[in-house]
Design a protein around this motif. Structure first.
Motif, PDB file in Angstrom:
ATOM      1  N   SER A  62       0.701  -1.235   0.043  1.00  0.00           N
ATOM      2  CA  SER A  62      -0.083   0.146   0.080  1.00  0.00           C
ATOM      3  C   SER A  62       0.983   1.342   0.055  1.00  0.00           C
ATOM      4  O   SER A  62       0.693   2.207  -0.723  1.00  0.00           O
ATOM      5  CB  SER A  62      -0.813  -0.065   1.313  1.00  0.00           C
ATOM      6  N   ILE A  63       1.723   1.203   0.892  1.00  0.00           N
ATOM      7  CA  ILE A  63       2.626   2.657   1.037  1.00  0.00           C
ATOM      8  C   ILE A  63       3.614   2.836  -0.325  1.00  0.00           C
ATOM      9  O   ILE A  63       3.633   3.782  -0.806  1.00  0.00           O
ATOM     10  CB  ILE A  63       3.473   2.362   2.153  1.00  0.00           C
ATOM     11  N   GLY A  64       4.080   1.657  -0.587  1.00  0.00           N
ATOM     12  CA  GLY A  64       4.930   1.710  -2.052  1.00  0.00           C
ATOM     13  C   GLY A  64       3.867   2.303  -3.388  1.00  0.00           C
ATOM     14  O   GLY A  64       4.474   3.191  -3.896  1.00  0.00           O
ATOM     15  N   ALA A  65       2.661   1.685  -3.298  1.00  0.00           N
ATOM     16  CA  ALA A  65       1.797   2.236  -4.118  1.00  0.00           C
ATOM     17  C   ALA A  65       1.255   3.822  -4.116  1.00  0.00           C
ATOM     18  O   ALA A  65       1.364   4.639  -5.047  1.00  0.00           O
ATOM     19  CB  ALA A  65       0.586   1.618  -4.502  1.00  0.00           C
ATOM     20  N   VAL A  66       1.120   4.151  -2.778  1.00  0.00           N
ATOM     21  CA  VAL A  66       0.305   5.666  -2.609  1.00  0.00           C
ATOM     22  C   VAL A  66       1.315   6.302  -2.670  1.00  0.00           C
ATOM     23  O   VAL A  66       1.077   7.651  -3.081  1.00  0.00           O
ATOM     24  CB  VAL A  66      -0.314   5.481  -1.197  1.00  0.00           C
ATOM     25  N   GLU A  67       2.598   6.399  -2.277  1.00  0.00           N
ATOM     26  CA  GLU A  67       3.491   7.119  -2.236  1.00  0.00           C
ATOM     27  C   GLU A  67       4.216   7.471  -3.784  1.00  0.00           C
ATOM     28  O   GLU A  67       4.904   8.663  -4.186  1.00  0.00           O
ATOM     29  CB  GLU A  67       4.564   6.877  -1.367  1.00  0.00           C
ATOM     30  N   ALA A  68       3.936   6.462  -4.571  1.00  0.00           N
ATOM     31  CA  ALA A  68       4.616   6.232  -5.931  1.00  0.00           C
ATOM     32  C   ALA A  68       3.809   7.268  -6.907  1.00  0.00           C
ATOM     33  O   ALA A  68       4.174   7.964  -7.889  1.00  0.00           O
ATOM     34  CB  ALA A  68       4.621   4.912  -6.549  1.00  0.00           C
ATOM     35  N   LEU A  69       2.132   7.446  -6.614  1.00  0.00           N
ATOM     36  CA  LEU A  69       1.398   7.938  -7.520  1.00  0.00           C
ATOM     37  C   LEU A  69       1.234   9.358  -7.148  1.00  0.00           C
ATOM     38  O   LEU A  69       1.580   9.903  -6.186  1.00  0.00           O
ATOM     39  CB  LEU A  69      -0.024   7.089  -7.407  1.00  0.00           C
ATOM     40  N   LYS A  70       0.641  10.236  -8.290  1.00  0.00           N
ATOM     41  CA  LYS A  70       0.363  11.616  -7.808  1.00  0.00           C
ATOM     42  C   LYS A  70      -0.893  11.542  -6.956  1.00  0.00           C
ATOM     43  O   LYS A  70      -1.911  10.907  -6.899  1.00  0.00           O
ATOM     44  CB  LYS A  70       0.241  12.351  -9.064  1.00  0.00           C
ATOM     45  N   ALA A  71      -1.124  12.593  -6.237  1.00  0.00           N
ATOM     46  CA  ALA A  71      -2.072  12.937  -5.268  1.00  0.00           C
ATOM     47  C   ALA A  71      -3.382  12.790  -5.923  1.00  0.00           C
ATOM     48  O   ALA A  71      -4.427  12.442  -5.237  1.00  0.00           O
ATOM     49  CB  ALA A  71      -1.805  13.943  -4.484  1.00  0.00           C
ATOM     50  N   ASP A  72      -3.692  13.287  -7.454  1.00  0.00           N
ATOM     51  CA  ASP A  72      -4.908  13.381  -7.999  1.00  0.00           C
ATOM     52  C   ASP A  72      -5.148  12.296  -8.792  1.00  0.00           C
ATOM     53  O   ASP A  72      -5.935  12.315  -9.687  1.00  0.00           O
ATOM     54  CB  ASP A  72      -4.706  14.778  -8.614  1.00  0.00           C
ATOM     55  N   GLU A  73      -4.485  11.143  -8.781  1.00  0.00           N
ATOM     56  CA  GLU A  73      -4.710  10.054  -9.293  1.00  0.00           C
ATOM     57  C   GLU A  73      -5.587   8.799  -8.509  1.00  0.00           C
ATOM     58  O   GLU A  73      -5.083   8.648  -7.284  1.00  0.00           O
ATOM     59  CB  GLU A  73      -3.568   9.143  -9.832  1.00  0.00           C
ATOM     60  N   PHE A  74      -6.372   8.374  -8.880  1.00  0.00           N
ATOM     61  CA  PHE A  74      -7.343   7.374  -8.163  1.00  0.00           C
ATOM     62  C   PHE A  74      -6.415   6.169  -7.982  1.00  0.00           C
ATOM     63  O   PHE A  74      -5.956   5.472  -8.593  1.00  0.00           O
ATOM     64  CB  PHE A  74      -8.487   7.121  -9.099  1.00  0.00           C
ATOM     65  N   ILE A  75      -6.824   5.794  -6.934  1.00  0.00           N
ATOM     66  CA  ILE A  75      -6.695   4.437  -6.093  1.00  0.00           C
ATOM     67  C   ILE A  75      -7.982   3.699  -5.790  1.00  0.00           C
ATOM     68  O   ILE A  75      -8.601   4.279  -5.018  1.00  0.00           O
ATOM     69  CB  ILE A  75      -5.427   4.504  -4.981  1.00  0.00           C
ATOM     70  N   LEU A  76      -7.994   2.552  -5.903  1.00  0.00           N
ATOM     71  CA  LEU A  76      -9.064   1.612  -5.614  1.00  0.00           C
ATOM     72  C   LEU A  76      -8.629   0.647  -4.768  1.00  0.00           C
ATOM     73  O   LEU A  76      -8.055  -0.511  -5.074  1.00  0.00           O
ATOM     74  CB  LEU A  76      -9.901   1.032  -6.652  1.00  0.00           C
ATOM     75  N   PRO A  77      -8.577   0.835  -3.245  1.00  0.00           N
ATOM     76  CA  PRO A  77      -8.132  -0.377  -2.387  1.00  0.00           C
ATOM     77  C   PRO A  77      -9.052  -1.634  -1.840  1.00  0.00           C
ATOM     78  O   PRO A  77     -10.343  -1.651  -2.324  1.00  0.00           O
ATOM     79  CB  PRO A  77      -7.825   0.655  -1.228  1.00  0.00           C
ATOM     80  N   MET A  78      -8.416  -2.280  -1.239  1.00  0.00           N
ATOM     81  CA  MET A  78      -9.134  -3.390  -0.700  1.00  0.00           C
ATOM     82  C   MET A  78      -9.052  -3.586   0.745  1.00  0.00           C
ATOM     83  O   MET A  78      -8.726  -2.624   1.409  1.00  0.00           O
ATOM     84  CB  MET A  78      -8.664  -4.818  -1.236  1.00  0.00           C
ATOM     85  N   HIS A  79      -9.488  -4.727   1.403  1.00  0.00           N
ATOM     86  CA  HIS A  79      -9.389  -5.026   2.827  1.00  0.00           C
ATOM     87  C   HIS A  79      -8.073  -4.718   3.425  1.00  0.00           C
ATOM     88  O   HIS A  79      -8.207  -3.871   4.708  1.00  0.00           O
ATOM     89  CB  HIS A  79      -9.636  -6.388   3.173  1.00  0.00           C
ATOM     90  N   ARG A  80      -6.935  -4.847   2.711  1.00  0.00           N
ATOM     91  CA  ARG A  80      -5.904  -4.902   3.425  1.00  0.00           C
ATOM     92  C   ARG A  80      -5.024  -3.762   3.141  1.00  0.00           C
ATOM     93  O   ARG A  80      -3.710  -3.436   3.090  1.00  0.00           O
ATOM     94  CB  ARG A  80      -4.841  -6.222   3.048  1.00  0.00           C
ATOM     95  N   ASN A  81      -5.538  -2.554   2.850  1.00  0.00           N
ATOM     96  CA  ASN A  81      -4.662  -1.400   2.376  1.00  0.00           C
ATOM     97  C   ASN A  81      -5.085  -0.173   3.164  1.00  0.00           C
ATOM     98  O   ASN A  81      -5.286   1.017   2.693  1.00  0.00           O
ATOM     99  CB  ASN A  81      -5.395  -1.115   0.778  1.00  0.00           C
TER     100      ASN A  81
END
Length: 668
Positions: A62-81
């Motif tokens: 989760s952290i690697g992904a969220v820190e890699a993307l720009k703040a205005d790019e959408f992320i669709l997470p699940m239970h473990r995120n």
């Protein structure tokens, strides 16, 4: 690294050209969900929260992904995120209020834990069915492409959820349409208690990429640097060269699916081996080994995080429990919208069949709304199997008139994704029968999303429906009652060309989800002079198709024509009330006609048991009893599938039985 084998104890961190500040930012970001988890497990044991889905051991993904993307790019997470939510800096007091079912949570207490989204934070939350998330990501990515925004959308799936058909559909659509989506598969070895070898017969998800025609890469999911650097590199690439990529993140779930389920089904040695690869402890040790992290800095970061958690919890626990407000609960089912009826300014009309009127309305809506996208099987060059969109593709372009693969669920989900980005979507079911494949997206995503967390679903699903053409059980069903029971949907069903155009335009205007039923048997069998200009018909308003004083027939769709023919042949003076809108239906119009005649029969093409007529007849009995001079009656098709042979189909349909019952009612 295979899940069933002893993992490599060395995670091989490589900072490459990352600065000390970036390394420390990743560390602090990684620590937040772990510290929250530690606190939540204590609160769970104390009975202060009711449930917890743990991501312990998977935080680096989760952290690697969220820190890699720009703040205005959408992320669709699940239970473990959990790290996605904390990484997007969601206020902790609101996050904790969400976990506790408080009013200030993102769902106002209406849904649990991570089942929410926040447009402000560019997060779209999951539903318990897991797989539908992938299609929504496709729709968001499609919107980015249509808007010429160089953005990436990232969506998570677990290895267990990959067994769902929605997983295949989501990947396939993204591949065919070259959508800039990163599909992150958290390969943690178990779907609840079911190990991977009982979920699928391949070793790694990277093997699947080739089958979809997309790239696939594998990362050490417990190595935050590996995840971060991989996502940065991939996202930079596909922003410029849009296409989907599958990322398989190898990891392990160190706690139960949720706390109550435990981990007794996991071999002890496997658990011990993976514990050595703890993403937080190993990264912390690495930073200490290269002199980036010392005790003073570690203490400062921990103190800061623990204070933020305690402050957030204090605010959340101090908030009072929700006092139900029934009016608000009902009001929030739909996105607020007040229809303004549009009347044509010109008196010019043209004779049009019902199919032409639908096409005319759809064409004018495309002209009125440049953000309207049409999707469906064969709707492009072919113009759809009923030719409603014939000529649309040359006029509006392939971006807005989109042929789709045979995957109803993914296309409806993509419509929701478009809506999240401010587009309008019209999805054509080739036949209404086929909507069963997309049922989940309609009743659990489109219908519930506004009530759950305030996001509207600006999607119209067109449904060619009905029998009478000897098309058999899978091309003839009347399935409007499947959806009539679902709060959050709106359902319209025109019986004539004028209403067909006006109701379709109205449905597209309204930013709420619609099912628009159009009877195939009426497409080319009826015609009328209708306005050439754009206009709308009032949603939720019934209309008398005939007037009389002996009896009231309440009906819709083909039933209007059956009723008109029957009363004419039988010489009966009848009110024939065409509902036009099935959800919400016009109670006042029904009350008025019952009050007028004192005798009422409901006619539907759908099977008799559990149909819309049952609900409306029950309402009449409860609310209009004092006006009645006879029992409330109803008639519909037989409680069988729709048969193929013409004689069998005629016996299935209610036309003759309706006449018999109508005569009984008049004579009562």
């Amino acid at each position: 690294m295979q899940l069933g084998s002893v993992p490599n104890v060395n995670l091989n961190f490589d900072r490459k050209n990352l600065s000390d500040s970036t390394l420390l930012r990743l560390y602090e970001s990684l620590l937040v969900p772990r510290r929250i988890e530690e606190k939540m497990l204590i609160l769970l044991r104390q009975g202060r929260i009711s449930k917890w889905f743990s991501g312990w051991g998977q935080e680096a993904i989760s952290i690697g992904a969220v820190e890699a993307l720009k703040a205005d790019e959408f992320i669709l997470p699940m239970h473990r995120n959990l790290g996605i939510f904390t990484g997007r800096k969601i206020p902790l007091e609101r996050l904790f209020a969400q976990f506790q079912g408080k009013k200030s949570g993102f769902t106002k207490g209406r849904d649990r834990s991570f089942h929410f989204g926040s447009i402000e934070h560019h997060i779209v939350g999951m539903i318990s069915h897991l797989g539908p998330q992938l299609a929504i990501a496709d729709g968001i990515a499609l919107a980015n492409r249509l808007s010429k925004e160089e953005k990436v959308t990232l969506v998570f799936s677990g290895d267990g959820a990959s067994s769902e058909g929605d997983f295949h559909e989501g990947l396939n659509v993204a591949a065919v349409w070259k959508l800039p989506v990163i599909f992150v598969i958290e390969h943690n070895g178990y779907g609840l208690s079911t190990p991977s070898e009982e979920q699928f017969a391949f070793k790694n998800f990277t093997d699947k990429g080739l089958g979809y025609g997309i790239e696939a890469v594998r990362v050490e999911g417990n190595n935050v640097l590996d995840v971060y650097q991989t996502i940065v590199e991939l996202s930079e690439d596909i922003r410029k060269n849009p296409r989907p990529i599958l990322v398989e993140a190898m990891t392990f779930r160190m706690r139960g699916h949720e706390e109550a389920s435990g981990t007794k089904y996991v071999p002890k040695q496997l658990m011990e081996d993976w514990a050595k690869l703890d993403p937080v402890e190993n990264y912390e040790a690495y930073l200490e080994s290269i002199g980036v992290l010392d005790e003073k800095t570690k203490s400062r970061i921990n103190t800061k995080i623990k204070k933020a958690i305690n402050d957030g919890l204090e605010l959340a626990f101090a908030e009072e429990q929700i006092t139900p407000q029934i009016d608000e609960e009902i009001q929030d089912v739909y996105f607020p919208f007040e229809q303004k009826i549009i009347s044509p300014q010109s008196e010019k009309t043209t004779e049009k069949r019902l199919v032409d009127a639908i096409s005319d309305g759809l064409r004018q809506s495309m002209e009125k709304y440049p953000n309207l996208v049409l999707m469906g099987q064969d709707i492009g060059e072919y113009g759809g199997v009923f030719k409603v969109t014939e000529g649309f593709k040359p006029t509006f372009g392939a971006d807005r008139v989109r042929n789709t693969p045979l995957c109803e669920s993914a296309i409806i989900g993509a419509g929701l994704g478009l809506s999240i980005k401010g587009f309008k979507a019209m999805v054509e079911m080739q036949f209404a029968d086929f909507v069963s494949v997309g049922f989940n997206q309609i009743v659990n995503n489109l219908a519930k999303i506004h009530y759950r967390w305030g996001q509207n679903a600006d999607v119209v699903v067109r449904m060619p429906t009905g029998a009478g053409m000897a098309a058999g059980p899978f091309h003839s069903q009347s399935n409007e009652a499947w959806f009539f029971h679902t709060p959050g949907l709106k359902i319209v069903y025109p019986s004539n060309p004028y209403d067909a155009k006006g109701l379709l335009n109205a449905a597209i205007e309204d930013p709420n989800p619609y099912l628009y039923f159009e009877h195939k048997g009426l497409y080319r069998s009826i015609s009328d002079s209708i306005p050439d200009e754009y206009y709308t018909v009032e949603v939720g308003k019934a209309k008398l198709a005939a007037t009389g004083d002996q009896v009231s027939v309440v009906t819709y769709g083909m039933g209007v024509h059956w009723a008109k023919k029957a009363v004419e042949e039988m010489g009966i003076s009848a009110d024939i009330l065409d509902l036009r809108t099935l959800l919400p239906w016009d109670k006042e119009a029904v009350r008025e006609t019952v009050k007028k005649t004192g005798k009422v029969i409901f006619l539907q093409e759908d099977c008799i048991t559990g149909g819309i007529g049952a609900e409306i007849c029950a309402w009449i009995s409860e609310h209009c009893f004092e006006y009645l001079d006879a029992p409330v009656m109803r008639e519909g098709s037989l409680d069988t599938p729709v048969p193929f042979a013409p004689n069998l189909e005629r016996a299935f349909l209610p036309v003759d039985r309706f006449k018999e019952k109508l005569q009984l009612l008049v004579e009562y």
